[in-house]
Motif scaffolding. Structure first.
Motif, short mmCIF file in Angstrom:
data_model
loop_
_atom_site.label_atom_id
_atom_site.label_comp_id
_atom_site.label_asym_id
_atom_site.label_seq_id
_atom_site.Cartn_x
_atom_site.Cartn_y
_atom_site.Cartn_z
N THR A 158 96.51 152.27 31.12
CA THR A 158 95.77 152.89 32.23
C THR A 158 95.13 151.81 33.10
O THR A 158 95.11 150.62 32.74
N THR A 159 94.56 152.24 34.23
CA THR A 159 93.85 151.29 35.09
C THR A 159 92.54 150.84 34.45
O THR A 159 91.97 149.83 34.87
N GLN A 160 92.08 151.57 33.44
CA GLN A 160 90.85 151.16 32.75
C GLN A 160 91.08 150.04 31.73
O GLN A 160 90.18 149.25 31.45
N ASN A 161 92.30 149.95 31.20
CA ASN A 161 92.54 148.92 30.18
C ASN A 161 93.54 147.85 30.60
O ASN A 161 93.83 146.94 29.84
#
Length: 551
Positions: free
Chosen positions: A81-84
């Motif tokens: 994801t864009t978070q990780n």
């Protein structure tokens, strides 16, 4: 649940992530490479998950190249994801190897032809249009007046059917055929209206824009170069250009750019200057008279057989999704390889969407000069983006990210598949016209319309446009064939999609099969037998690039 074939895919053996081809519930068990992977959360179709544990700052590989770097530790079976994950791309430099190409079999297409319009310079058009061009935005209104007058009188516009009925009633009355008026209905009126005065002229196209004055002189130079390319495009029979007179984009610059592309241009070219002609009525009357006589000549041209080597195909993607790089783009890439093997030309553009695959393309260049030119253009473009607080890493749109393209490198690695595997024979800066057959790299933004606008200006006579989300985009002179990456899109938006490559995702079709199908459609479109949806919908999008930062 155990993962089965066609529920996930590893694109390249070097990849440390898999792509879900269908929605995979949390805690699903995936059997891959002799090991069992338990998914830590739901993985929606088009998204990626890890097949080995990754520590913080580890590289993520897809398509056999670097596409990202982890921000945190990621256990096996984790959703990317864009978070990780953050954007990361492979380094590129000088050409490091001599590329060897194994072209696909062209036996199915050997000796095949399409029915095109042969120009005196040897180019062959897939259409026959007359262009009306404002050299500066001040002339947009006058250009529209001319366009409206011709489209209404010649039957090219989408006219009110009752207006057609009244026009024919007036004509019948003047001819003394009162009894025929009684029997006239909408269907008959449409049939009478469809009998074009110029049946060999596909229509009149306007290239209105907001440039030509103000801005920088470089913008005006680029605009003139782009317009020169459109005038020289084989799909154009002739052009009428309106100039105000005092603007930066002078007729002399346009003529200089045309001379550079084609010193022996034989097409009718009408250039009128409002500040010399006098009143608008005088300007428009003169433009309409000269344009009509030019159309009379253009209508004398007829379709004749041409070898497939005369195809010049632009390769575009827009509204991409996580399947684009698996189905539509590689299928288009296979079609590109077929065209190149047949002696034709293809164009791969959108330089912000080649980020991370530069070294591969550099090594595919046939000369050191073209390799160095590509590297220099990429570095200059990237630097200009950084200089204004942006960067290629900001290229993916919200729609791209939502459907699995979470870094620019992931998007780019899939987008580059449109260029197939053939050698790169030339590299063109923006508004440069192609000279070499084979695969050309064309410097354009990632913006769909700015990119397709540029490729037509570089000589493309057909375009292939892949999409995973759906994009209603076309071009005034080059027919645009829309190709969906997935069947859901093709079923949901049949009004804009011409070809569905979703069979590759389901396993029903192979990439070579779809590539050959695409080329068959290209031949029909190039011959005028099939009109793509973008043409039927009159999606005549034209946006010149001002060379500012546009991703």
């Amino acid at each position: 649940m155990t993962g089965k074939p066609n529920t996930f895919i590893q694109i390249h053996e070097k990849d440390n992530v898999l792509v879900a081809l269908v929605d995979l519930p949390a805690e699903s068990i995936i059997d891959f490479g002799g090991k069992t992977i338990k998914l830590r959360q739901e993985i929606q179709a088009k998204h990626k998950f890890t097949i080995e544990p990754l520590a913080k700052e580890d590289l993520i590989y897809m398509y056999g190249t670097v596409v990202g770097r982890t921000k945190i530790d990621l256990p096996v079976g984790s959703l990317i994801t864009t978070q990780n994950t953050v954007h990361e791309a492979a380094y590129f430099g000088k050409k490091t190897e001599n590329y060897q190409w194994n072209p696909p079999s062209i036996s199915r297409f050997q000796g095949r032809t399409f029915m095109g319009f042969h120009r005196e310079d040897g180019q062959v058009g897939t259409a026959n249009y007359w262009l009306i061009i404002p050299l500066v935005f001040c002339e947009n209104r006058n250009v529209e007046v001319i366009n409206d007058a011709f489209n209404d009188a010649l039957g090219y516009g989408k006219t009110n059917p009752f207006k057609s009925m009244v026009k024919n009633m007036v004509r019948l009355h003047q001819e003394g055929k009162q009894e025929e008026i009684v029997n006239l209905n909408i269907e008959k009126a449409k049939e009478m209206e469809s009998k074009l005065l110029f049946p060999n002229l596909d229509g009149i196209k306007v290239l209105d824009h907001q440039g030509g004055c103000g801005g920088t002189r470089r913008d005006s130079e680029s605009l003139c170069a782009l317009l020169a390319g459109y005038i020289n495009n084989p799909n154009v029979a002739g052009a009428t250009v309106l100039s105000l007179g005092c603007q930066n984009a002078q007729p002399s610059i346009l003529k200089e750019k045309i001379q550079k592309i084609n010193p022996e241009l034989k097409k009718p070219l009408i250039i009128l200057e409002q500040q010399k002609e006098g009143t608008e009525q005088q300007l428009l009357s003169e433009a309409i008279k000269k344009t009509f006589l030019g159309m009379v000549e253009a209508n004398k041209q007829e379709r004749k057989p041409a070898p497939l080597s005369k195809l010049t195909v632009g390769l575009e993607c827009g509204g991409s999704d996580g399947f684009s790089g698996i189905s539509a783009n590689p299928a288009v890439g296979y079609a590109s390889d077929l065209i190149v093997a047949l002696g034709g030309t293809t164009m791969l553009s959108e330089f912000p969407e080649l980020c991370g695959v530069e070294q591969e393309l550099i090594n595919r260049c046939t000369t050191d000069e073209s390799a160095d030119k590509f590297a220099a253009l990429m570095k200059a473009y990237a630097a200009s983006a950084v200089a204004v607080g942006s960067g290629f890493d900001m290229n993916p749109s919200p729609g791209n990210i939502k459907d699995g393209l979470i870094t620019d490198a992931i998007k780019s690695a899939g987008a580059a598949k449109k260029g197939g595997t053939s050698p790169v024979t030339d590299v063109l800066d923006y508004a440069e016209y192609f000279q070499m057959p084979g695969l050309n790299l064309v410097c354009t933004p990632g913006n769909d319309v700015e990119s397709t606008t540029a490729m037509a200006g570089s000589g493309a006579n057909v375009m292939l446009f892949t999409t995973g989300l759906g994009t209603p985009t076309g071009n005034p002179i080059a027919p645009v064939i829309k190709i969906s990456s997935n069947t859901k899109l093709a079923n949901r938006m049949p009004d804009i999609i011409d070809i569905d490559t979703g069979g590759i995702i389901s396993g029903e079709k192979s990439i070579p099969e779809m590539g050959e199908e695409i080329l068959e459609i290209i031949i029909k479109v190039a011959s005028g037998e099939v009109k793509p949806k973008a043409v039927l919908l009159a999606q005549d999008d034209f946006i010149p690039w001002k060379r500012g930062v546009s991703l």
